[in-house]
Design a protein around this motif. Structure first.
Motif, PDB file in Angstrom:
ATOM      1  N   GLN A 217     -22.555  -9.085   2.544  1.00 24.90           N
ATOM      2  CA  GLN A 217     -21.327  -9.805   2.433  1.00 24.90           C
ATOM      3  C   GLN A 217     -20.196  -8.864   1.599  1.00 24.90           C
ATOM      4  O   GLN A 217     -19.480  -8.420   1.498  1.00 24.90           O
ATOM      5  N   GLY A 218     -21.051  -8.789   0.338  1.00 31.44           N
ATOM      6  CA  GLY A 218     -20.396  -7.758  -0.645  1.00 31.44           C
ATOM      7  C   GLY A 218     -20.215  -6.387  -0.310  1.00 31.44           C
ATOM      8  O   GLY A 218     -19.349  -5.833  -0.678  1.00 31.44           O
ATOM      9  N   MET A 219     -21.092  -5.847   0.294  1.00 26.74           N
ATOM     10  CA  MET A 219     -20.998  -4.480   0.834  1.00 26.74           C
ATOM     11  C   MET A 219     -20.055  -4.195   1.687  1.00 26.74           C
ATOM     12  O   MET A 219     -19.183  -3.393   1.753  1.00 26.74           O
ATOM     13  N   PHE A 220     -19.831  -5.551   2.751  1.00 28.15           N
ATOM     14  CA  PHE A 220     -18.732  -5.287   3.683  1.00 28.15           C
ATOM     15  C   PHE A 220     -17.277  -5.580   3.036  1.00 28.15           C
ATOM     16  O   PHE A 220     -16.346  -4.949   3.474  1.00 28.15           O
ATOM     17  N   GLN A 221     -17.297  -6.538   2.190  1.00 31.99           N
ATOM     18  CA  GLN A 221     -16.103  -6.665   1.319  1.00 31.99           C
ATOM     19  C   GLN A 221     -15.472  -5.476   0.368  1.00 31.99           C
ATOM     20  O   GLN A 221     -14.445  -5.161   0.238  1.00 31.99           O
ATOM     21  N   GLY A 222     -16.486  -4.671   0.250  1.00 30.56           N
ATOM     22  CA  GLY A 222     -16.225  -3.510  -0.673  1.00 30.56           C
ATOM     23  C   GLY A 222     -15.201  -2.664  -0.020  1.00 30.56           C
ATOM     24  O   GLY A 222     -14.333  -1.878  -1.117  1.00 30.56           O
ATOM     25  N   VAL A 223     -15.052  -2.592   1.048  1.00 34.96           N
ATOM     26  CA  VAL A 223     -14.116  -1.576   1.886  1.00 34.96           C
ATOM     27  C   VAL A 223     -12.732  -2.198   1.857  1.00 34.96           C
ATOM     28  O   VAL A 223     -11.938  -1.287   1.970  1.00 34.96           O
ATOM     29  N   SER A 224     -12.690  -3.529   1.664  1.00 35.22           N
ATOM     30  CA  SER A 224     -11.239  -4.111   1.771  1.00 35.22           C
ATOM     31  C   SER A 224     -10.142  -3.399   1.117  1.00 35.22           C
ATOM     32  O   SER A 224      -9.141  -3.016   1.248  1.00 35.22           O
ATOM     33  N   PHE A 225     -10.333  -3.095  -0.494  1.00 31.10           N
ATOM     34  CA  PHE A 225      -9.152  -2.598  -1.008  1.00 31.10           C
ATOM     35  C   PHE A 225      -8.933  -1.356  -0.631  1.00 31.10           C
ATOM     36  O   PHE A 225      -7.745  -0.914  -0.492  1.00 31.10           O
ATOM     37  N   PRO A 226     -10.081  -0.398  -0.503  1.00 29.73           N
ATOM     38  CA  PRO A 226      -9.555   1.159  -0.095  1.00 29.73           C
ATOM     39  C   PRO A 226      -8.951   1.001   1.433  1.00 29.73           C
ATOM     40  O   PRO A 226      -7.704   1.736   1.467  1.00 29.73           O
ATOM     41  N   VAL A 227      -9.351   0.140   2.145  1.00 27.03           N
ATOM     42  CA  VAL A 227      -8.631  -0.015   3.437  1.00 27.03           C
ATOM     43  C   VAL A 227      -7.164  -0.349   3.303  1.00 27.03           C
ATOM     44  O   VAL A 227      -6.167   0.135   4.070  1.00 27.03           O
ATOM     45  N   MET A 228      -6.884  -1.373   2.486  1.00 26.65           N
ATOM     46  CA  MET A 228      -5.551  -1.938   2.374  1.00 26.65           C
ATOM     47  C   MET A 228      -4.786  -0.763   1.935  1.00 26.65           C
ATOM     48  O   MET A 228      -3.619  -0.692   2.132  1.00 26.65           O
ATOM     49  N   HIS A 229      -5.166  -0.008   1.028  1.00 24.00           N
ATOM     50  CA  HIS A 229      -4.463   1.251   0.394  1.00 24.00           C
ATOM     51  C   HIS A 229      -4.279   2.342   1.576  1.00 24.00           C
ATOM     52  O   HIS A 229      -2.973   2.822   1.712  1.00 24.00           O
ATOM     53  N   GLU A 230      -4.977   2.562   2.509  1.00 21.38           N
ATOM     54  CA  GLU A 230      -4.761   3.457   3.536  1.00 21.38           C
ATOM     55  C   GLU A 230      -3.714   2.729   4.443  1.00 21.38           C
ATOM     56  O   GLU A 230      -3.087   3.806   4.768  1.00 21.38           O
ATOM     57  N   VAL A 231      -3.643   1.693   4.736  1.00 17.87           N
ATOM     58  CA  VAL A 231      -2.641   0.908   5.474  1.00 17.87           C
ATOM     59  C   VAL A 231      -1.328   1.069   4.675  1.00 17.87           C
ATOM     60  O   VAL A 231      -0.302   1.549   5.253  1.00 17.87           O
ATOM     61  N   PHE A 232      -1.153   0.813   3.290  1.00 19.75           N
ATOM     62  CA  PHE A 232      -0.065   0.798   2.586  1.00 19.75           C
ATOM     63  C   PHE A 232       0.424   2.400   2.534  1.00 19.75           C
ATOM     64  O   PHE A 232       1.723   2.560   2.612  1.00 19.75           O
ATOM     65  N   ALA A 233      -0.490   3.337   2.618  1.00 18.69           N
ATOM     66  CA  ALA A 233       0.103   4.729   2.518  1.00 18.69           C
ATOM     67  C   ALA A 233       1.006   5.070   3.544  1.00 18.69           C
ATOM     68  O   ALA A 233       1.578   5.941   3.596  1.00 18.69           O
ATOM     69  N   LYS A 234       0.440   4.199   4.902  1.00 22.03           N
ATOM     70  CA  LYS A 234       1.193   4.820   6.103  1.00 22.03           C
ATOM     71  C   LYS A 234       2.468   3.826   6.493  1.00 22.03           C
ATOM     72  O   LYS A 234       3.353   4.235   7.037  1.00 22.03           O
ATOM     73  N   TRP A 235       2.445   2.710   5.631  1.00 21.90           N
ATOM     74  CA  TRP A 235       3.302   1.659   6.104  1.00 21.90           C
ATOM     75  C   TRP A 235       4.207   1.257   4.983  1.00 21.90           C
ATOM     76  O   TRP A 235       5.335   0.338   5.380  1.00 21.90           O
ATOM     77  N   ALA A 236       4.025   1.621   3.838  1.00 25.78           N
ATOM     78  CA  ALA A 236       4.753   1.031   2.719  1.00 25.78           C
ATOM     79  C   ALA A 236       5.932   1.944   2.036  1.00 25.78           C
ATOM     80  O   ALA A 236       5.659   2.970   1.622  1.00 25.78           O
ATOM     81  N   PRO A 237       7.258   1.855   2.434  1.00 25.40           N
ATOM     82  CA  PRO A 237       8.051   2.514   1.787  1.00 25.40           C
ATOM     83  C   PRO A 237       8.128   2.402   0.402  1.00 25.40           C
ATOM     84  O   PRO A 237       7.890   1.538  -0.304  1.00 25.40           O
ATOM     85  N   PRO A 238       8.334   3.738  -0.320  1.00 21.86           N
ATOM     86  CA  PRO A 238       8.384   3.334  -2.054  1.00 21.86           C
ATOM     87  C   PRO A 238       9.118   2.299  -2.440  1.00 21.86           C
ATOM     88  O   PRO A 238       9.014   1.728  -3.416  1.00 21.86           O
ATOM     89  N   CYS A 239      10.337   2.052  -1.814  1.00 22.88           N
ATOM     90  CA  CYS A 239      11.112   1.138  -2.381  1.00 22.88           C
ATOM     91  C   CYS A 239      10.638  -0.323  -2.265  1.00 22.88           C
ATOM     92  O   CYS A 239      11.118  -1.201  -2.818  1.00 22.88           O
ATOM     93  N   GLU A 240       9.489  -0.461  -1.138  1.00 26.47           N
ATOM     94  CA  GLU A 240       9.052  -1.787  -1.135  1.00 26.47           C
ATOM     95  C   GLU A 240       7.704  -1.805  -1.324  1.00 26.47           C
ATOM     96  O   GLU A 240       6.868  -2.822  -1.108  1.00 26.47           O
ATOM     97  N   ARG A 241       6.881  -0.705  -2.149  1.00 24.84           N
ATOM     98  CA  ARG A 241       5.617  -0.693  -2.253  1.00 24.84           C
ATOM     99  C   ARG A 241       5.048  -1.672  -2.985  1.00 24.84           C
ATOM    100  O   ARG A 241       4.095  -2.372  -2.795  1.00 24.84           O
ATOM    101  N   SER A 242       5.610  -1.822  -4.240  1.00 22.16           N
ATOM    102  CA  SER A 242       4.820  -2.857  -5.032  1.00 22.16           C
ATOM    103  C   SER A 242       5.103  -4.206  -4.323  1.00 22.16           C
ATOM    104  O   SER A 242       4.083  -5.012  -4.511  1.00 22.16           O
TER     105      SER A 242
END
Length: 338
Positions: free
Chosen positions: A3-28
């Protein structure tokens, strides 16, 4: 372990999504909204787990949350797409806004070659890694051992200590929304640069946590200490608005791998801090617990110094985005020359 191994990818994947979807003015705001779900989920799961174990059995906890995870996966697979161009539900206006806002952070879907040497030697990345470690040292220590501290040092009953221990994370969840909004607002209004927002918010959090943890340890009295701990943990929201979003500023296309690197050190702190606490509190006395708080405060101050001097909110010269920009400029110059 799995479970820990699979959860470990969560934060990097979230940032990959934000990199493509989050405008700088809404990033935070976008990142903090997702992080708030982590702490709300922690509180809710603890409450629901107790109810399920008492009403049904301990096995039911695994069945219920396992089923919830499967339902979440179906929703993710149906609704989430890698980029706005691939999304079936987005409006044209929204897609154009996101693409225009991201500018040079959006590119073709070919395999990305990360500049690992530059990433590992970057002072800005080291600042993020250090901040992640220092913040998680205190966070995981309190998350795992706060009920024990309340019971040993302040003599709370086990049931009462569990309820009180959940309070700081509830207030932190609320503060995440406030901190994310303020971070974006200061940038949109031109009051602070991105670097100033990341540095000021992160360091405000670290020095506040150090002060209130130290004060709570010195007082070591029920109500004042609980108030100090609650404020300290709540102020952790501002740290996340700093270092946790910062990877997206430095190089959006490498934000996922940088977050993975950073969070590995943060998780290491989460492993090490409870172990050290066990060594520092063999007799579980209030005086021994004071040292736990002093150590956490000192580590926060180390993070304060490193992040203050090394943090940056600017796109880095070594970033993939800057390399692509220089390539386009060089090709444009060559075309003009020919």
């Amino acid at each position: 372990v799995l479970q820990g191994m699979f959860q470990g990818v969560s934060f990097p994947v979230m940032h990959e999504v934000f990199a493509k979807w989050a405008p700088p003015c809404e990033r935070s705001r976008m990142v903090m909204l997702s992080f708030a779900g982590i702490y709300v989920g922690t509180i809710v799961s603890n409450l629901v787990s107790g109810i399920l174990a008492e009403a049904l059995s301990w096995e039911s906890i695994f069945y219920v949350f396992g089923a919830a995870g499967c339902l979440w996966y179906v929703a993710w697979a149906v609704m989430i797409r890698r980029t706005p161009q691939e999304d079936r539900f987005i409006t044209v206006k929204e897609k154009e806004f996101i693409m225009q806002s991201l500018g040079n952070t959006e590119g073709p879907a070919e395999k990305v070659k990360h500049p690992w040497k530059s990433i590992l030697s970057s002072s800005a990345v080291i600042a993020c890694v250090t901040a992640n470690f220092c913040n998680n040292w205190g966070f995981y220590n309190m998350l795992t051992l706060l009920p024990t501290f309340l019971k040993d040092a302040l003599h709370f009953e086990t049931q009462s200590s569990g309820i009180i221990a959940a309070l700081p994370y509830l207030t932190m969840s609320i503060m995440l929304g406030v901190a994310g909004y303020l971070a974006d607002w200061f940038q949109i209004k031109g009051i602070m640069t991105t670097t100033q927002v990341r540095r000021n918010f992160n360091c405000l959090s670290f020095i506040s946590q150090a002060v209130f943890l130290t004060t709570g340890a010195i007082l070591l009295d029920t109500i004042p200490t609980i108030i100090c701990i609650t404020i300290a943990i709540t102020m952790g929201a501002f740290a996340l608005t700093g270092y946790a979003v910062n990877h997206l500023d430095l190089s959006p296309k490498s934000a996922g791998v940088m977050m993975g690197l950073s969070n590995s050190f943060g998780t290491a702190a989460g492993i090490g801090s409870p172990i050290l606490t066990g060594y520092l509190t063999p007799n579980k006395t209030g005086e021994e617990w004071k040292m736990v708080f002093y150590v956490a405060s000192a580590i926060h101050m180390v993070g304060f110094v490193v992040y203050w001097f090394w943090a940056s909110g600017e796109l880095q010269p070594w970033s993939i985005e800057m390399q692509e920009r220089r390539t386009r400029e060089r090709k444009g110059y060559e075309n003009k020359a020919s």
